[in-house]
Design an enzyme around this catalytic site. Structure first.
Site, short mmCIF file in Angstrom:
data_model
loop_
_atom_site.label_atom_id
_atom_site.label_comp_id
_atom_site.label_asym_id
_atom_site.label_seq_id
_atom_site.Cartn_x
_atom_site.Cartn_y
_atom_site.Cartn_z
NE ARG A 184 41.56 36.88 44.26
CZ ARG A 184 40.79 37.85 44.74
NH1 ARG A 184 39.61 38.07 44.19
NH2 ARG A 184 41.16 38.57 45.76
CE LYS A 232 34.80 43.49 48.19
NZ LYS A 232 35.17 42.31 49.01
NE ARG A 271 42.20 38.86 49.90
CZ ARG A 271 41.55 37.83 49.35
NH1 ARG A 271 42.12 36.64 49.32
NH2 ARG A 271 40.37 38.00 48.84
NE ARG A 329 37.80 34.24 45.37
CZ ARG A 329 37.86 35.47 45.85
NH1 ARG A 329 36.85 36.28 45.65
NH2 ARG A 329 38.91 35.87 46.52
NE ARG A 341 40.34 46.30 49.27
CZ ARG A 341 39.85 45.42 48.41
NH1 ARG A 341 39.23 45.80 47.34
NH2 ARG A 341 39.96 44.15 48.67
P1 AP5 Z 1 33.17 36.97 45.62
O1 AP5 Z 1 31.96 37.54 44.95
O2 AP5 Z 1 34.35 36.69 44.77
O3 AP5 Z 1 33.58 37.86 46.90
P2 AP5 Z 1 34.30 39.26 47.00
O4 AP5 Z 1 33.68 39.99 48.13
O5 AP5 Z 1 34.32 39.92 45.65
O6 AP5 Z 1 35.72 38.75 47.45
P3 AP5 Z 1 37.19 39.19 47.02
O7 AP5 Z 1 38.10 38.18 47.65
O8 AP5 Z 1 37.29 39.35 45.52
O9 AP5 Z 1 37.33 40.54 47.71
P4 AP5 Z 1 38.62 41.25 48.04
O10 AP5 Z 1 38.06 42.56 48.40
O11 AP5 Z 1 39.52 40.61 49.02
O12 AP5 Z 1 39.47 41.13 46.68
P5 AP5 Z 1 39.70 42.13 45.45
O13 AP5 Z 1 39.78 41.32 44.24
O14 AP5 Z 1 38.79 43.28 45.49
O15 AP5 Z 1 32.71 35.64 46.38
C1 AP5 Z 1 33.65 34.85 47.09
C2 AP5 Z 1 33.31 33.35 46.90
O16 AP5 Z 1 32.06 33.09 47.56
C3 AP5 Z 1 33.10 32.92 45.43
O17 AP5 Z 1 33.56 31.61 45.30
C4 AP5 Z 1 31.58 32.98 45.23
O18 AP5 Z 1 31.14 32.08 44.23
C5 AP5 Z 1 31.08 32.59 46.63
N1 AP5 Z 1 29.81 33.23 47.00
C6 AP5 Z 1 29.43 34.51 46.74
N2 AP5 Z 1 28.22 34.75 47.28
C7 AP5 Z 1 27.84 33.60 47.92
C8 AP5 Z 1 26.69 33.23 48.68
N3 AP5 Z 1 25.66 34.08 48.89
N4 AP5 Z 1 26.65 31.98 49.20
C9 AP5 Z 1 27.66 31.12 49.01
N5 AP5 Z 1 28.78 31.40 48.28
C10 AP5 Z 1 28.86 32.64 47.75
O19 AP5 Z 1 41.16 42.70 45.80
C11 AP5 Z 1 42.31 41.88 45.73
C12 AP5 Z 1 43.54 42.70 46.06
O20 AP5 Z 1 43.69 43.78 45.10
C13 AP5 Z 1 43.55 43.41 47.42
O21 AP5 Z 1 43.97 42.55 48.46
C14 AP5 Z 1 44.50 44.57 47.16
O22 AP5 Z 1 45.85 44.13 47.19
C15 AP5 Z 1 44.16 44.97 45.73
N6 AP5 Z 1 43.10 45.98 45.68
C16 AP5 Z 1 41.84 45.84 45.15
N7 AP5 Z 1 41.15 46.97 45.28
C17 AP5 Z 1 41.95 47.87 45.92
C18 AP5 Z 1 41.77 49.19 46.36
N8 AP5 Z 1 40.63 49.86 46.18
N9 AP5 Z 1 42.82 49.81 46.98
C19 AP5 Z 1 43.99 49.18 47.15
N10 AP5 Z 1 44.22 47.90 46.78
C20 AP5 Z 1 43.20 47.24 46.17
#
Ligand code: AP5
Length: 223
Positions: free
Chosen positions: A160, A13, A171, A127, A88
């Protein structure tokens, strides 16, 4: 345009939202990044969010929704927003719909990036993130040019705290229980675009842009 990027942890994402936002000249709002930036600055918001993030659970809706609604009122959001990691759950989706309707706007499209669980785990374990600008890298798939340094801003790369095996499991559990129902919600609204998220970063990016572009052309020809 108001685009939501939906997908499991590690689906790409953040990687793809940055591409789409640049292409559409829209603001990129990533709630996870906002919470992590607050932690760097040791703010009150971070104090409230950190215990949930460490456990892989969602930060309470009242904190998250307030933070996002304040953010979308900023001037850089008038031309559109790409939402990454928000909404979410159903409550967040309904709050976003209501807030946009009040401004005479709507969520235009929701891109659901579909990736297998094996691939998600592989991506999260390799990552690395920039401490300054949050750009994600992957040790094998998209390494930085200089080890440990961000290509974009030279910032320090780190892993992270919630990318450990146990927290990733939680998660994913939270994602399937609370976020995956949004696939149905946006399908019923006629807004969902499902995109295969496996393959190289550029390849997936092209699929996403083609899917958004194609759906808008379809909308205009029907309208
Ligand atoms: P990346 O682009 O970082 O993936 P992502 O989908 O953004 O993954 P996240 O782990 O950031 O999502 P998440 O939803 O768990 O975490 P968030 O920060 O939102 O890619 C992942 C890896 O793969 C990278 O190394 C990248 O280089 C690689 N990659 C990408 N595309 C690729 C491809 N095509 N091929 C190969 N490799 C590839 O949330 C974290 C925490 O914050 C949550 O757990 C929660 O506690 C809180 N939080 C965030 N938003 C909310 C909300 N709306 N409500 C409540 N709590 C929230």
């Amino acid at each position: 345009m108001y685009i939501v990027i939906l997908g499991a942890p590690g689906a790409g994402k953040g990687t793809q939202a940055a591409v789409v936002a640049e292409k559409l000249k829209a603001a990129h709002i990533a709630t996870g990044d906002m919470f992590r930036e607050a932690q760097e600055q040791e703010t009150e918001l971070a104090r409230q969010a950190v215990s949930y993030m460490e456990k892989g659970q969602l930060v309470p809706d009242e904190i998250t929704i307030r933070m996002v609604l304040e953010r979308i009122a900023a001037p850089d959001c008038v031309n559109g927003v790409v939402f990454d990691g928000f909404p979410r759950n159903l409550k967040q989706a309904e709050a976003l719909d209501e807030a946009l309707v009040e401004q005479g706007k709507t969520v235009d499209k929701v891109v659901y990036i579909k990736v297998s669980e094996t691939e998600l785990l592989e991506r999260l374990s390799g990552r690395w993130i920039c401490r300054q600008c949050q750009t994600p890298y992957h040790a094998l798939n998209s390494p930085p040019k200089t080890p440990g340094k961000c290509d974009r801003c030279g910032g320090e790369l780190y892993q992270r705290a919630d990318d450990t095996v146990e927290t990733v499991k939680e998660r994913l559990r939270v994602y399937f229980a609370q976020t995956a129902p949004l696939i149905d919600y946006y399908t019923r609204a006629g807004k969902l675009l499902e995109v295969d998220g496996e393959g190289g970063v550029d390849e997936v990016g092209e699929r996403i842009l083609a899917s958004i572009g194609g759906s808008l052309i379809g909308q205009r020809s029907r309208g």
